[in-house]
Design a protein around this motif. Sequence first.
Motif, PDB file in Angstrom:
ATOM      1  N   THR A 159      13.644 -56.513  -4.038  1.00  0.00           N
ATOM      2  CA  THR A 159      12.478 -55.710  -4.328  1.00  0.00           C
ATOM      3  C   THR A 159      13.062 -56.445  -6.064  1.00  0.00           C
ATOM      4  O   THR A 159      14.623 -55.318  -6.302  1.00  0.00           O
ATOM      5  CB  THR A 159      13.485 -54.500  -4.052  1.00  0.00           C
ATOM      6  OG1 THR A 159      12.982 -54.759  -2.828  1.00  0.00           O
ATOM      7  CG2 THR A 159      12.410 -53.135  -5.020  1.00  0.00           C
ATOM      8  N   THR A 160      12.279 -56.922  -6.918  1.00  0.00           N
ATOM      9  CA  THR A 160      12.622 -56.344  -8.030  1.00  0.00           C
ATOM     10  C   THR A 160      11.938 -55.297  -8.588  1.00  0.00           C
ATOM     11  O   THR A 160      11.795 -54.201  -8.616  1.00  0.00           O
ATOM     12  CB  THR A 160      11.145 -57.449  -8.935  1.00  0.00           C
ATOM     13  OG1 THR A 160       9.653 -56.596  -8.286  1.00  0.00           O
ATOM     14  CG2 THR A 160      11.642 -58.331  -8.012  1.00  0.00           C
ATOM     15  N   PHE A 161      12.256 -55.247  -9.973  1.00  0.00           N
ATOM     16  CA  PHE A 161      12.636 -53.675 -11.037  1.00  0.00           C
ATOM     17  C   PHE A 161      11.386 -53.362 -11.223  1.00  0.00           C
ATOM     18  O   PHE A 161      10.663 -52.140 -11.290  1.00  0.00           O
ATOM     19  CB  PHE A 161      13.439 -54.129 -11.984  1.00  0.00           C
ATOM     20  CG  PHE A 161      14.082 -54.216 -12.219  1.00  0.00           C
ATOM     21  CD1 PHE A 161      15.810 -53.189 -11.493  1.00  0.00           C
ATOM     22  CD2 PHE A 161      15.607 -55.139 -12.277  1.00  0.00           C
ATOM     23  CE1 PHE A 161      17.073 -51.936 -11.859  1.00  0.00           C
ATOM     24  CE2 PHE A 161      17.223 -54.635 -12.492  1.00  0.00           C
ATOM     25  CZ  PHE A 161      17.560 -54.157 -12.014  1.00  0.00           C
ATOM     26  N   ASP A 162      10.170 -54.499 -11.469  1.00  0.00           N
ATOM     27  CA  ASP A 162       8.521 -54.582 -11.214  1.00  0.00           C
ATOM     28  C   ASP A 162       8.015 -53.493 -10.211  1.00  0.00           C
ATOM     29  O   ASP A 162       7.279 -53.014 -11.493  1.00  0.00           O
ATOM     30  CB  ASP A 162       8.051 -55.739 -12.012  1.00  0.00           C
ATOM     31  CG  ASP A 162       8.879 -57.240 -12.721  1.00  0.00           C
ATOM     32  OD1 ASP A 162       8.599 -55.862 -13.531  1.00  0.00           O
ATOM     33  OD2 ASP A 162       8.464 -57.720 -12.817  1.00  0.00           O
ATOM     34  N   ALA A 163       8.339 -54.360  -9.488  1.00  0.00           N
ATOM     35  CA  ALA A 163       8.273 -53.280  -8.223  1.00  0.00           C
ATOM     36  C   ALA A 163       8.862 -52.174  -8.252  1.00  0.00           C
ATOM     37  O   ALA A 163       7.875 -50.775  -7.936  1.00  0.00           O
ATOM     38  CB  ALA A 163       8.280 -53.672  -6.725  1.00  0.00           C
ATOM     39  N   ILE A 164      10.123 -51.734  -8.860  1.00  0.00           N
ATOM     40  CA  ILE A 164      10.081 -50.086  -9.200  1.00  0.00           C
ATOM     41  C   ILE A 164       9.030 -49.551  -9.821  1.00  0.00           C
ATOM     42  O   ILE A 164       8.487 -48.369  -9.984  1.00  0.00           O
ATOM     43  CB  ILE A 164      11.847 -49.865  -8.889  1.00  0.00           C
ATOM     44  CG1 ILE A 164      12.583 -50.069  -8.001  1.00  0.00           C
ATOM     45  CG2 ILE A 164      12.365 -48.757  -9.293  1.00  0.00           C
ATOM     46  CD1 ILE A 164      14.225 -50.767  -7.942  1.00  0.00           C
ATOM     47  N   GLN A 202      16.214 -46.879 -17.000  1.00  0.00           N
ATOM     48  CA  GLN A 202      15.608 -45.812 -16.718  1.00  0.00           C
ATOM     49  C   GLN A 202      16.412 -46.131 -15.515  1.00  0.00           C
ATOM     50  O   GLN A 202      16.873 -45.050 -14.662  1.00  0.00           O
ATOM     51  CB  GLN A 202      14.634 -45.053 -16.667  1.00  0.00           C
ATOM     52  CG  GLN A 202      14.128 -45.575 -18.144  1.00  0.00           C
ATOM     53  CD  GLN A 202      12.588 -44.691 -18.108  1.00  0.00           C
ATOM     54  OE1 GLN A 202      11.389 -45.688 -17.029  1.00  0.00           O
ATOM     55  NE2 GLN A 202      12.262 -43.737 -17.968  1.00  0.00           N
ATOM     56  N   VAL A 203      16.471 -46.953 -14.285  1.00  0.00           N
ATOM     57  CA  VAL A 203      16.748 -47.224 -12.903  1.00  0.00           C
ATOM     58  C   VAL A 203      18.821 -47.742 -12.872  1.00  0.00           C
ATOM     59  O   VAL A 203      18.810 -46.886 -12.375  1.00  0.00           O
ATOM     60  CB  VAL A 203      16.031 -48.410 -11.894  1.00  0.00           C
ATOM     61  CG1 VAL A 203      16.992 -48.918 -11.198  1.00  0.00           C
ATOM     62  CG2 VAL A 203      14.430 -48.501 -12.199  1.00  0.00           C
ATOM     63  N   ILE A 204      18.764 -48.177 -13.723  1.00  0.00           N
ATOM     64  CA  ILE A 204      20.236 -48.202 -13.987  1.00  0.00           C
ATOM     65  C   ILE A 204      20.913 -46.682 -14.432  1.00  0.00           C
ATOM     66  O   ILE A 204      21.678 -46.471 -13.961  1.00  0.00           O
ATOM     67  CB  ILE A 204      20.551 -49.360 -15.041  1.00  0.00           C
ATOM     68  CG1 ILE A 204      20.224 -50.020 -14.679  1.00  0.00           C
ATOM     69  CG2 ILE A 204      21.890 -49.099 -15.822  1.00  0.00           C
ATOM     70  CD1 ILE A 204      20.306 -51.602 -16.283  1.00  0.00           C
ATOM     71  N   ASP A 205      19.883 -45.989 -15.407  1.00  0.00           N
ATOM     72  CA  ASP A 205      20.870 -45.004 -15.386  1.00  0.00           C
ATOM     73  C   ASP A 205      20.823 -43.887 -14.138  1.00  0.00           C
ATOM     74  O   ASP A 205      21.327 -42.984 -14.208  1.00  0.00           O
ATOM     75  CB  ASP A 205      19.852 -43.923 -16.930  1.00  0.00           C
ATOM     76  CG  ASP A 205      19.948 -44.757 -18.216  1.00  0.00           C
ATOM     77  OD1 ASP A 205      21.165 -45.144 -17.838  1.00  0.00           O
ATOM     78  OD2 ASP A 205      19.098 -44.302 -18.546  1.00  0.00           O
TER      79      ASP A 205
END
Length: 97
Positions: free
Chosen positions: A27-32, A42-45
Motif C-alpha cells: 500500500t503506497t503513501f499515495d493510496a493513503i 502526516q502519516v509518519i507523524d
Amino acid sequence: MRIVTEKKELTDLEKDRIIEMAWEDRTTFDAILLQFGLKEQQVIDLMRTEMKPSSFRMWRERVQGRKTKHEKLRDFREGRFKCTMQRQINNNKISKR
C-alpha cells in the motif's frame, strides 16, 4: 494529538485504517493520500503519536527505502493481488457485491 486532514479531523476508525495501510508493504503513501488526504509526513507523524516508540522505530526501519511504499519507485504498475472474495472498495466505502 489531533490529526486533522485538510477536510476534517480523523476518527479513531480512520486512524486505525491508516495505520493498517501504512504497515502493509504494497500500500503506497499515495493510496493513503488519495483515500484520507494525508501526505507521507502526516502519516509518519500519525504513526509516531499513535504507536509505542519501539513499534514506531520498527515500522520506520521497515518502510524507509522500501520501493513498494512509493508509487514512483515501484518496478511494477499493475498486477496487485486481490482475493476473489474481497469486496470492491471505492473511496474507503465497501460496496455490495
